[in-house]
Design an enzyme around this catalytic site. Structure first.
Site, mmCIF file in Angstrom:
data_model
loop_
_atom_site.group_PDB
_atom_site.id
_atom_site.type_symbol
_atom_site.label_atom_id
_atom_site.label_comp_id
_atom_site.label_asym_id
_atom_site.label_seq_id
_atom_site.Cartn_x
_atom_site.Cartn_y
_atom_site.Cartn_z
ATOM 1 C CE1 TYR A 131 -2.858 3.109 0.435
ATOM 2 C CE2 TYR A 131 -3.338 2.433 2.691
ATOM 3 C CZ TYR A 131 -3.598 3.200 1.936
ATOM 4 O OH TYR A 131 -4.595 4.316 1.966
ATOM 5 C CE LYS A 160 -6.070 2.055 -0.783
ATOM 6 N NZ LYS A 160 -6.554 2.072 0.258
#
Length: 289
Positions: A131, A160
């Site tokens: 992330y 992400k």
């Protein structure tokens, strides 16, 4: 990974987790075609959940989903040992993968990032989604670091990507075949056009059907149809970040009568002027009855 993965809120009632509400929200999302759900991330107010609440929410989400879609649990921390411990716990209770935020505040070097993610990858078997959100962590996972991690660890399989610089996405996808999910609703279509696979979405908490349709069209190369939905939802996408996430999405869900509840300090209620803008946007989309 491909499709729409809502970063789900943690509904609260009298400052306690509302598990009945959580179940209802999950059922609503699954009925509207999402590929998976992501609990206890930024949108799920993970920084203000106690460790026991954090674990129980993940356990309950796995129970409520019951294998119908993927569960990718937020397990990141700026402490490698803490992130490792929670990732192992999440794997033990049956998640399909974990989402690991870049360590924040202590700002490791790129070498430190390689060791941090590598140590966790060596300790679990489920897929890992990196992330990258420099706006919150003050640290970017550089494309070369992502390439290294993807090539070195078989279970590091996706990113992400919430860096708004699309050059980052281009550099990553030009160097390796890792799956990229947009970490920003507004950039979903540009990222898919570059080779991304989908989105970890905030707005999908309230408009899952429309967002799933948009991403499905984009992944099928039908960008004209996808753009129609994008521009329809764009005003609401922008309002989801008019104040700190998850303040706007929880406010919107309360307006729509969905399980949401209050926020925990230091997050607080939305400013009245922004509430009015949000209410107007929901009205314009026909979401408010």
């Amino acid at each position: 990974m491909q499709g729409v993965y809502p970063a789900i809120i943690t509904p609260l009632k009298e400052n306690k987790v509302d598990y009945d509400g959580l179940r209802n929200n999950i059922d609503f999302l699954i009925e509207n075609g999402v590929s998976g759900v992501i609990p206890v991330g930024t949108t799920g107010e993970s920084p203000t959940l106690t460790p026991l609440e954090h674990e129980k929410v993940v356990e309950k989400v796995v129970e409520f989903v019951d294998g119908r879609v993927e569960v990718i649990a937020g397990t990141g921390s700026n402490s490698t040992s803490e992130a490792l411990e929670f990732s192992q716990y999440a794997e033990d209770v049956g998640v399909d993968g974990v989402l690991l935020i870049t360590p924040y505040y202590n700002k490791p070097t790129q070498e430190g990032l390689k060791r941090h993610f590598g140590e966790i990858a060596n300790s679990i078997n489920v897929p890992i989604v990196l992330y990258n959100v420099p706006s919150r962590t003050a640290l970017n996972i550089e494309p070369e670091t992502i390439k290294y991690l993807f090539n070195e660890y078989s279970n590091i399989s996706a990113v992400k990507e919430a860096n708004p610089n699309l050059s980052q996405v281009s550099e990553v996808l030009d160097s390796c075949d890792i799956d990229i999910l947009s970490g920003n609703d507004e950039l979903t279509l540009p990222i898919i056009s570059l080779g991304g696979k989908g989105v970890v979405s905030v707005i999908a908490n309230i408009a899952p059907k429309e967002f799933v349709q948009m991403v499905d069209f984009a992944n099928a190369g039908k960008f004209d149809k996808a753009k129609e939905i994008h521009y329809k939802l764009f005003p609401l996408m922008k309002l989801m970040f008019v104040e700190t996430n998850p303040i706007p999405i929880k406010t919107a869900m309360n307006m729509l009568g969905m399980p949401s509840g209050e926020l925990r300090l230091p997050l607080c209620e939305m400013a009245e002027s922004n509430k009015l803008k949000l209410q107007n946007a929901l009205n314009n989309l026909g979401l408010l009855k």
